[in-house]
Design an enzyme around this catalytic site. Sequence first.
Site, mmCIF file in Angstrom:
data_model
loop_
_atom_site.group_PDB
_atom_site.id
_atom_site.type_symbol
_atom_site.label_atom_id
_atom_site.label_comp_id
_atom_site.label_asym_id
_atom_site.label_seq_id
_atom_site.Cartn_x
_atom_site.Cartn_y
_atom_site.Cartn_z
ATOM 1 N N ASP A 84 -110.536 -34.968 42.956
ATOM 2 C CA ASP A 84 -110.145 -35.280 41.580
ATOM 3 C C ASP A 84 -110.600 -34.169 40.635
ATOM 4 O O ASP A 84 -111.776 -34.057 40.313
ATOM 5 C CB ASP A 84 -110.763 -36.620 41.147
ATOM 6 C CG ASP A 84 -110.406 -37.008 39.717
ATOM 7 O OD1 ASP A 84 -109.479 -36.385 39.147
ATOM 8 O OD2 ASP A 84 -111.044 -37.927 39.182
ATOM 9 N N SER A 131 -120.505 -32.058 47.659
ATOM 10 C CA SER A 131 -120.542 -33.219 46.768
ATOM 11 C C SER A 131 -119.237 -33.993 46.867
ATOM 12 O O SER A 131 -118.169 -33.412 47.100
ATOM 13 C CB SER A 131 -120.762 -32.765 45.319
ATOM 14 O OG SER A 131 -120.748 -33.869 44.438
ATOM 15 N N LYS A 156 -116.507 -25.700 44.680
ATOM 16 C CA LYS A 156 -117.089 -26.128 45.964
ATOM 17 C C LYS A 156 -115.978 -26.382 46.984
ATOM 18 O O LYS A 156 -116.095 -26.004 48.150
ATOM 19 C CB LYS A 156 -117.918 -27.401 45.770
ATOM 20 C CG LYS A 156 -119.308 -27.190 45.153
ATOM 21 C CD LYS A 156 -120.043 -28.508 45.043
ATOM 22 C CE LYS A 156 -121.421 -28.344 44.420
ATOM 23 N NZ LYS A 156 -122.365 -27.630 45.297
#
Length: 332
Positions: free
Chosen positions: A202, A197, A226
Amino acid sequence: GTIRFLDRSSLQHNPIMNCFNSLLLAAFAIVTLLPASAQVAALASKVIVTGASGRTGRLVFSQLSTNPKFEAVGCVRSESSAKRLMKEVPNCRLEQLAIVDVTNMDPASEQPKLLEGADAMIICTSAVPKISKSSVIRQMLKIPLNVIRKRPAINFRGFRFRYQPGQHPEKVDYEGQKKQIDLAKKLGVKRVVVVSSMGGTDENNFLNSIGKAKDGSGDGDILVWKRKAEKYLAQSGLDYTIIHPGGLIDTPASQQQLVLDVDDKLLKNEKRSISRADVANLCVAALESSKAGQSVSLDCIATDVEEGTEIKSAIAALEEFLPKEITCDYSL
């Protein structure tokens, strides 16, 4: 293509080569006697799709299943998931599916025979949050007041989510993905493709707040976990393609122009979504376009085009991007 056999006269005094030629003839005879479908399977590249019953994984598995270049093997978490996948994907056979819970899997132990001989693995597993019903009710009750105050009727950031026990991001997206990478190495897989993703640079991205309470406690940080798994893959020695899609939507493929970049630069775009079907196309394209020794981590969205504009295929978009030799910077 044409199979050229060795000249028998040159082998009369070479018993080793004579034996080799006999084996080659026998193998060719066996293959030609197989049904056409079996001949294709014998020549196809075996690809494992984990999370094959998920919304994106199902599309990847379906595309591979209809492509004669590949032999698709789907990994699902339960028997119910396997049954659902067989209903949703035409011609999906039970022999194509393996039940593997990546959160409890031990890569060092014996795995289903079906996974042996795989050339590639496409990882589509992800922790999936469930929405809190009480937060939905609260947001519905606030609609009249929001309208009076001329605010958006629904504050989507006000919805609360939670992960099922044992299915939170650290367990699925980090530990589970590490186990899959270790399994890929054990199986001798040549390339790993990961559907991840955007937003990983951030830590304050909204997606990381999902699963957390207002005080910050709880099991969240899905993009953090992730990204840690991606770093583990990058250091594994395997060839890889990591795909960071923008917001996933359920629309047909090839309706918009694919845009590829790195390091979350595409988040600056006002529109930053992409069809799950386009992401599935990119996964398959990664197997067809990438060269041995070539690894890349990239972001992707899709944008509208003017009528009459040619829309590039996923393979064309990837083959245009790869020569640039740019990839996501994991030091960020």
